[in-house]
Design a protein around this motif. Sequence first.
Motif, PDB file in Angstrom:
ATOM      1  N   GLY A   1      26.334  -4.036  21.958  1.00 16.13           N
ATOM      2  CA  GLY A   1      27.523  -3.228  21.712  1.00 16.13           C
ATOM      3  C   GLY A   1      27.940  -3.164  20.258  1.00 16.13           C
ATOM      4  N   TYR A   2      27.019  -3.449  19.321  1.00 15.59           N
ATOM      5  CA  TYR A   2      27.373  -3.431  17.897  1.00 15.59           C
ATOM      6  C   TYR A   2      27.868  -2.049  17.503  1.00 15.59           C
ATOM      7  CZ  TYR A   2      27.099  -4.145  12.874  1.00 15.59           C
ATOM      8  OH  TYR A   2      27.414  -4.233  11.532  1.00 15.59           O
ATOM      9  N   ARG A   3      28.992  -2.015  16.779  1.00 15.97           N
ATOM     10  CA  ARG A   3      29.613  -0.743  16.401  1.00 15.97           C
ATOM     11  C   ARG A   3      29.940  -0.669  14.909  1.00 15.97           C
ATOM     12  NH1 ARG A   3      27.778   0.292  20.476  1.00 15.97           N
ATOM     13  NH2 ARG A   3      28.630   1.312  22.311  1.00 15.97           N
ATOM     14  N   GLY A   4      29.196  -1.398  14.097  1.00 19.61           N
ATOM     15  CA  GLY A   4      29.430  -1.318  12.662  1.00 19.61           C
ATOM     16  C   GLY A   4      30.785  -1.829  12.229  1.00 19.61           C
ATOM     17  N   CYS A   5      31.273  -2.868  12.912  1.00 16.32           N
ATOM     18  CA  CYS A   5      32.628  -3.335  12.662  1.00 16.32           C
ATOM     19  C   CYS A   5      32.702  -4.482  11.658  1.00 16.32           C
ATOM     20  CB  CYS A   5      33.287  -3.752  13.968  1.00 16.32           C
ATOM     21  SG  CYS A   5      32.295  -4.888  14.955  1.00 16.32           S
ATOM     22  N   TYR A   6      31.571  -4.898  11.086  1.00 17.64           N
ATOM     23  CA  TYR A   6      31.576  -6.027  10.151  1.00 17.64           C
ATOM     24  C   TYR A   6      31.247  -5.571   8.736  1.00 17.64           C
ATOM     25  CZ  TYR A   6      31.601  -8.699  14.453  1.00 17.64           C
ATOM     26  OH  TYR A   6      31.942  -9.188  15.683  1.00 17.64           O
ATOM     27  N   ASP A   7      31.817  -6.294   7.773  1.00 14.05           N
ATOM     28  CA  ASP A   7      31.538  -6.025   6.366  1.00 14.05           C
ATOM     29  C   ASP A   7      30.417  -6.916   5.853  1.00 14.05           C
ATOM     30  OD1 ASP A   7      33.791  -4.156   5.894  1.00 14.05           O
ATOM     31  OD2 ASP A   7      35.012  -5.920   6.326  1.00 14.05           O
ATOM     32  N   VAL A   8      30.402  -8.175   6.328  1.00 15.99           N
ATOM     33  CA  VAL A   8      29.422  -9.157   5.874  1.00 15.99           C
ATOM     34  C   VAL A   8      28.861  -9.890   7.095  1.00 15.99           C
ATOM     35  CG1 VAL A   8      28.996 -11.181   4.415  1.00 15.99           C
ATOM     36  CG2 VAL A   8      30.714  -9.494   3.720  1.00 15.99           C
ATOM     37  N   VAL A   9      27.556 -10.122   7.093  1.00 14.71           N
ATOM     38  CA  VAL A   9      26.914 -10.892   8.164  1.00 14.71           C
ATOM     39  C   VAL A   9      26.136 -12.044   7.539  1.00 14.71           C
ATOM     40  CG1 VAL A   9      25.212 -10.885  10.026  1.00 14.71           C
ATOM     41  CG2 VAL A   9      26.716  -8.905   9.707  1.00 14.71           C
ATOM     42  N   PHE A  10      26.477 -13.280   7.945  1.00 13.99           N
ATOM     43  CA  PHE A  10      25.679 -14.455   7.605  1.00 13.99           C
ATOM     44  C   PHE A  10      24.779 -14.729   8.813  1.00 13.99           C
ATOM     45  CE2 PHE A  10      29.463 -15.072   4.957  1.00 13.99           C
ATOM     46  CZ  PHE A  10      28.886 -15.373   3.730  1.00 13.99           C
ATOM     47  N   MET A  11      23.475 -14.694   8.598  1.00 15.23           N
ATOM     48  CA  MET A  11      22.573 -14.809   9.738  1.00 15.23           C
ATOM     49  C   MET A  11      21.512 -15.896   9.539  1.00 15.23           C
ATOM     50  SD  MET A  11      20.264 -11.857  11.568  1.00 15.23           S
ATOM     51  CE  MET A  11      21.715 -10.838  11.799  1.00 15.23           C
ATOM     52  N   ASP A  12      21.478 -16.815  10.483  1.00 12.76           N
ATOM     53  CA  ASP A  12      20.420 -17.819  10.510  1.00 12.76           C
ATOM     54  C   ASP A  12      19.097 -17.120  10.827  1.00 12.76           C
ATOM     55  OD1 ASP A  12      18.977 -20.160  10.631  1.00 12.76           O
ATOM     56  OD2 ASP A  12      19.715 -20.730  12.617  1.00 12.76           O
ATOM     57  N   ILE A  13      18.040 -17.498  10.145  1.00 16.37           N
ATOM     58  CA  ILE A  13      16.747 -16.875  10.413  1.00 16.37           C
ATOM     59  C   ILE A  13      16.092 -17.465  11.659  1.00 16.37           C
ATOM     60  CG2 ILE A  13      14.376 -16.628   9.541  1.00 16.37           C
ATOM     61  CD1 ILE A  13      15.463 -16.209   6.805  1.00 16.37           C
ATOM     62  N   GLU A  14      16.278 -18.765  11.880  1.00 11.43           N
ATOM     63  CA  GLU A  14      15.621 -19.444  13.002  1.00 11.43           C
ATOM     64  C   GLU A  14      16.531 -19.476  14.223  1.00 11.43           C
ATOM     65  OE1 GLU A  14      13.444 -23.068  11.135  1.00 11.43           O
ATOM     66  OE2 GLU A  14      14.985 -22.389   9.722  1.00 11.43           O
ATOM     67  N   LEU A  15      16.697 -18.312  14.825  1.00 13.58           N
ATOM     68  CA  LEU A  15      17.535 -18.184  16.010  1.00 13.58           C
ATOM     69  C   LEU A  15      16.689 -18.241  17.272  1.00 13.58           C
ATOM     70  CD1 LEU A  15      19.812 -15.233  14.820  1.00 13.58           C
ATOM     71  CD2 LEU A  15      20.578 -17.581  15.230  1.00 13.58           C
ATOM     72  N   PRO A  16      17.268 -18.665  18.394  1.00 16.48           N
ATOM     73  CA  PRO A  16      16.517 -18.671  19.655  1.00 16.48           C
ATOM     74  C   PRO A  16      16.350 -17.252  20.188  1.00 16.48           C
ATOM     75  CG  PRO A  16      18.796 -19.328  20.022  1.00 16.48           C
ATOM     76  CD  PRO A  16      18.626 -19.225  18.533  1.00 16.48           C
ATOM     77  N   ASP A  17      15.328 -17.045  20.989  1.00 16.56           N
ATOM     78  CA  ASP A  17      15.051 -15.766  21.654  1.00 16.56           C
ATOM     79  C   ASP A  17      14.613 -14.675  20.677  1.00 16.56           C
ATOM     80  OD1 ASP A  17      15.739 -16.910  24.116  1.00 16.56           O
ATOM     81  OD2 ASP A  17      17.846 -16.431  23.822  1.00 16.56           O
ATOM     82  N   LEU A  18      15.492 -14.302  19.756  1.00 12.85           N
ATOM     83  CA  LEU A  18      15.186 -13.259  18.784  1.00 12.85           C
ATOM     84  C   LEU A  18      15.520 -13.802  17.405  1.00 12.85           C
ATOM     85  CD1 LEU A  18      14.305 -10.233  18.561  1.00 12.85           C
ATOM     86  CD2 LEU A  18      16.753  -9.665  18.554  1.00 12.85           C
ATOM     87  N   ASN A  19      14.508 -13.917  16.533  1.00 18.63           N
ATOM     88  CA  ASN A  19      14.765 -14.535  15.228  1.00 18.63           C
ATOM     89  C   ASN A  19      15.587 -13.623  14.311  1.00 18.63           C
ATOM     90  OD1 ASN A  19      13.020 -12.841  13.517  1.00 18.63           O
ATOM     91  ND2 ASN A  19      11.306 -13.844  14.542  1.00 18.63           N
ATOM     92  N   GLY A  20      16.091 -14.223  13.241  1.00 20.73           N
ATOM     93  CA  GLY A  20      16.994 -13.506  12.360  1.00 20.73           C
ATOM     94  C   GLY A  20      16.381 -12.290  11.695  1.00 20.73           C
ATOM     95  N   MET A  21      15.098 -12.355  11.341  1.00 24.78           N
ATOM     96  CA  MET A  21      14.447 -11.229  10.679  1.00 24.78           C
ATOM     97  C   MET A  21      14.331 -10.037  11.613  1.00 24.78           C
ATOM     98  SD  MET A  21      13.545 -10.804   7.547  1.00 24.78           S
ATOM     99  CE  MET A  21      13.237 -12.485   6.968  1.00 24.78           C
ATOM    100  N   ASP A  22      13.920 -10.288  12.863  1.00 21.74           N
ATOM    101  CA  ASP A  22      13.820  -9.194  13.836  1.00 21.74           C
ATOM    102  C   ASP A  22      15.208  -8.660  14.192  1.00 21.74           C
ATOM    103  OD1 ASP A  22      11.076  -9.303  13.910  1.00 21.74           O
ATOM    104  OD2 ASP A  22      11.002 -10.671  15.620  1.00 21.74           O
TER     105      ASP A  22
END
Length: 234
Positions: free
Chosen positions: A46-67
């Motif tokens: 449901g992402y709707r472009g509501c954020y200005d900044v995203v801090f994202m871990d690359i090593e995430l479960p299920d779907l990694n940060g790069m993907d």
Amino acid sequence: MIKIAIVEDNPQDADRLRNYAERALESFGETGEITLFTNAVSFLEGYRGCYDVVFMDIELPDLNGMDTAKRLRAVDKDVVLIFVTNMAQFALGGYAVDAMDFMVKPVSYDNLAVKMSRALNKLSAQKEEKIIIQGKTGATVLSVSKIKYVEVMNHKVIFYTTDGKVSSSGSLSKFEEKLPKRKFSRCNNCYLVNLDYVTGVDDFTAYIGKESLPISRSRKKPFLKDIADYLGGG
């Protein structure tokens, strides 16, 4: 208000990022709203472009940060993205998803404050109106300044942007109401033109860079007046 998303599955790391981000915003005289996500799926849903900044871990479960970032960029090309990782080499592919920067864990406050300062400067430079386009595969967030012109064809509305084409259902009039009236003008019933991109007019043809659009007889006078008014010629 600066809206920040933190996508981090480690609770301690997530809390550290949130605390440091709040502290940095306060030091810059900014207010913020920070939302935590423990996985990429809940962030993208449901992402709707509501954020200005995203801090994202690359090593995430299920779907990694790069993907996850690749999917994010498919719907929002402007959000400031900062990767967080245990090893710097994991972030080297960040240029492919237009990441602004990366931080190596454990993140220090001073490091985050520097990244936040850069993010705020970038946001200030790119701050502008956006429009959400609903398509068959979901929503796309477009910066108004990147829209060159809009065409209606076969009951589809097509947005021609500096990054490519985006299609939606609906009427041209519906989107015309959402776009700045002073900046956009119809050259005929099928085209709504961003006057920033008009490079010339020759008789009944408007040029958008190397592209040419027909000007209808009924729209020629008001279209030329809109161009003159927009450029300050009255």
